[in-house]
Write an enzyme that holds these catalytic residues in place. Structure first.
Site, PDB file in Angstrom:
ATOM      1  N   GLU A 301     -16.849  49.702  14.085  1.00 30.64           N
ATOM      2  CA  GLU A 301     -17.309  48.848  12.993  1.00 30.64           C
ATOM      3  C   GLU A 301     -16.131  48.190  12.273  1.00 30.64           C
ATOM      4  OE1 GLU A 301     -20.313  51.965  13.857  1.00 30.64           O
ATOM      5  OE2 GLU A 301     -18.162  51.992  13.449  1.00 30.64           O
ATOM      6  N   GLY A 548      -8.886  56.213  19.692  1.00 27.26           N
ATOM      7  CA  GLY A 548      -8.217  54.961  19.376  1.00 27.26           C
ATOM      8  C   GLY A 548      -7.248  54.466  20.424  1.00 27.26           C
ATOM      9  N   ASN A 573     -20.294  49.548  24.497  1.00 26.76           N
ATOM     10  CA  ASN A 573     -19.911  48.145  24.408  1.00 26.76           C
ATOM     11  C   ASN A 573     -18.842  47.796  25.453  1.00 26.76           C
ATOM     12  OD1 ASN A 573     -19.226  45.561  23.589  1.00 26.76           O
ATOM     13  ND2 ASN A 573     -19.477  46.051  21.434  1.00 26.76           N
TER      14      ASN A 573
END
Length: 678
Positions: A301, A548, A573
């Site tokens: 996000e 990450g 995604n």
């Protein structure tokens, strides 16, 4: 056709009798006292009514005044038109007031309306037209007023007892034996030389007058006007049983907050020196001037709105930016990538006291929640002190929608508090509308416009030195049940490509040891990133169980399988993988990203796989045929390019909501999602 016409005649006849019965059995009140006198004084005029009340035109028409009604050319319009014919009124069939009279045969209707007005006949028309948005005046009515020189008279009819139909305009059926209010507003004259800007001003003036007239009618009739409003225009429900219960339960749990936070910190899920922020205690001062506050959950996000924050700061240098997140990883990303001067804080636990403390300190001028970050107390505390709220890049899965619908006394008062909802697509928009969201604009997915995440150059070079010339196959964001399939596919691939290195990045890094154990049980040499294991020539499986760093491995891999798609999770995604140059493979379960994968499928931008053998075959083709791999990558990039544009649309939609102290560029008002959009 005859049967259809007979049916319409029957229905319209019954509707006309019903309208007459309502008038005959109700106590009539008028504003002004003599509405006939006001209508006749300005005859011929343009009588304006909202679509949901248009069947009530006969109730307000003076008997001696000739009237023609403009009705649209569709089934509903035909039924309304035939009903009005029972009251000695004419019809003008064509477009309504939504534009300048150029749609659905509107040019002919415009000419007919002008001719009727010139000939001494009043024209009654709806100020809003199918398919909406409801109760938004169109330019058509002010265009007719300008061209004819005749005034617009806003009118409204209301009864104390009624029910509404589930149509786009909430068509109202008034009931007999009640109080009936007839209201005619002051005339609105549109100058013949009005330019485009002035026409827009008069359009808004008509809309405001229509709303005021309607409110007055329901006040006189004693009816609840909010029942006639479409969902997006209803005032937010302040509370509901479940929302009140949730707020009470979270308040009662306040003493346990610090214990919970310390346990999370011990597991590395909180930053110990910043635990106060999770209690709403700010670790930074509020800057002077306007402040826009973004709340994002975690890495995904945060990445999706960084470009939006950058562009807002570029266009409005005086605007202060605050980003709140939950995870330690997102805090690190914020530190590295936020615009200059922007502030990061951890979001407070969703407790009324902590959220109130947060809101009182920061006093945001605008609150923007990202994607599906819904924290009830945070939303309520901000809303209750008047902070305008927007949901940005909004999405809602089918499963979440069904869950929210079951909890309507929580979802309705919560989602209705958003002043603006910017949805990724029309499917998400409809789901959000169904659980209480009101003003919705479809702007697209910001992730399509976001740049790929930066890749640590030193870490990338170190991995390249360790891997050497070995080809790399990546299984990204895998879920339980997929690792075994990937390991079997890797075994098949190694038969053709003995030097292959397979990297598995589990969606949840804490599963790293489980994945490594599965590989060891098959006899594979395994290295794990979190334990600092080195990659050597014997390493077959490398478990990338960190947070990450997925961008590193997308950059290294020639082919990448996107997890969550062989099991019924709904996929992950694929955009970052595409932007970082990997050819992607995916299983069939991609319903969480259906728009993305549907577009990729049209462009042949990925390989669909269903088991280990198909994964191995698709990956081998990409490794063996450089041209085929380049084709898949190029097709995927072209597909993603067609889905862009969300950033600019989002900025346009937010422009009217930016704080007044942040000078903004003029931006067109976005088109609202029609009530009955597919």
């Amino acid at each position: 056709m005859q049967q259809s016409s007979l049916f319409l005649d029957t229905i319209s006849g019954l509707a006309a009798r019903h309208v007459r019965m309502v008038l005959a059995t109700s106590k009539v009140v008028r504003d002004p006292v003599d509405t006939d006198a006001r209508l006749l004084a300005h005859h011929p005029s343009i009588v304006a009514m909202w679509h949901g009340q248009f069947l009530c035109v006969p109730l307000i028409k003076p008997k001696t005044m000739p009237v023609s009604n403009m009705v649209a050319k569709h089934a509903d319009g035909e039924m309304i038109g035939r009903t009005l014919l029972h009251f000695d009124m004419g019809l003008i069939r064509g477009a309504g007031a939504g534009d300048s009279g150029k749609d659905r045969g509107g040019a002919g209707a415009l000419r007919a309306a002008l001719k009727a007005l010139k000939g001494g006949t009043t024209v009654a028309m709806t100020t809003d037209i199918p398919p909406g948005p409801a109760r938004v005046a169109g330019l058509g009515i002010v265009t007719i007023a300008r061209m004819s020189g005749r005034p617009i008279l806003p009118a409204a009819v209301a009864t104390g007892r009624f029910f509404t139909l589930p149509t786009w305009s909430r068509m109202t059926i008034n009931l007999p034996f009640t109080r009936l209010a007839l209201v005619v507003g002051d005339p609105i004259h549109v100058p013949r030389d009005a330019d485009e800007a002035e026409l827009e001003r008069y359009r808004q003036l008509v809309e405001d007058a229509m709303n005021a007239t309607t409110v007055r009618a329901y006040e006189l009739a004693g009816g609840d006007m909010t029942r006639t409003l479409p969902q997006e225009k209803r005032p937010p429900r302040k509370s509901g049983f479940l929302l009140s219960a949730y707020r009470g339960a979270t308040w009662a749990a306040r003493p346990a907050a610090m214990t919970l936070l310390k346990r999370r910190a011990a597991r590395g899920k909180e930053v110990p020196e910043r635990l106060g922020e999770r209690l709403g205690i700010a670790s930074a001062s509020r800057p002077e001037g306007a402040l826009a506050w973004f709340h994002a959950a975690s890495v995904g996000e945060t990445n999706s709105v960084l470009a939006l924050m950058d562009e807002l700061k570029r266009r409005h240098p005086s605007l202060n930016l605050l980003l709140t997140t939950i995870t330690a990883t997102s805090a690190r990303i914020a530190k590295e990538r936020l615009p200059d001067g922007a502030i990061h804080q951890f979001v407070p636990l969703d407790n009324p006291a902590f959220c109130k403390r947060f809101v009182e300190h920061w006093r945001p001028d605008l609150g923007l929640f990202v994607e599906s970050e819904i924290w009830p107390n945070l939303i309520v505390e901000a809303s209750d002190v008047g902070v305008p709220l927007a949901l940005v890049n909004g999405r809602m899965s089918l499963r979440s929608t069904q869950r929210w619908r079951r909890l309507s006394s929580l979802s309705q008062p919560l989602f209705s508090r958003f002043d603006l909802v910017l949805a990724q697509n029309r499917r998400f928009a409809k789901r959000l509308k169904s659980i209480g969201a009101r003003k919705i604009v479809v702007t697209g997915n910001l992730k399509y416009d976001a740049p790929p995440p930066p890749v640590d150059a030193a870490a990338l070079n170190a991995l390249r030195r360790a891997i050497g010339e070995r080809p790399v196959f990546l299984a990204a964001s895998t879920h339980p049940g997929e690792d075994e399939i990937v390991l079997r596919a890797a075994e098949i691939l190694r038969a053709a490509i003995p030097s292959l290195l397979t990297v598995i990045a589990p969606r949840h890094p804490e599963r790293g040891e489980d994945v490594a154990a599965l590989a060891r049980a098959r006899g594979d040499a395994v290295a794990r990133r979190t334990t600092g294991d080195t990659i050597d020539d014997a390493t077959r499986i490398y478990v990338a169980d960190t947070i990450g760093e997925l961008g590193l491995f997308y950059t290294l891999a020639e082919a990448a399988f996107i997890g969550g798609s062989l099991v019924k999770h709904g996929g992950q995604n694929p955009i970052e993988a595409i932007k970082l140059g990997a050819a992607i493979l995916s299983g069939p379960h991609t319903f969480n990203f259906s728009e993305t994968y549907e577009t990729l499928a049209r462009f042949e931008g990925f390989r669909l796989v269903g088991d280990a053998a198909e994964i191995a075959a698709a990956a081998q083709q990409i490794f063996a045929d450089a041209e085929a791999g380049a084709q898949v990558k190029g097709n995927a990039s072209a597909a993603i390019a067609t889905l862009g544009g969300a950033l600019e649309k989002t900025l346009e939609a937010l422009a009217p909501w930016l704080p007044a102290s942040a000078p903004r560029e003029a931006a067109p008002q976005p088109e609202l999602l029609p009530h009955d959009a597919p």
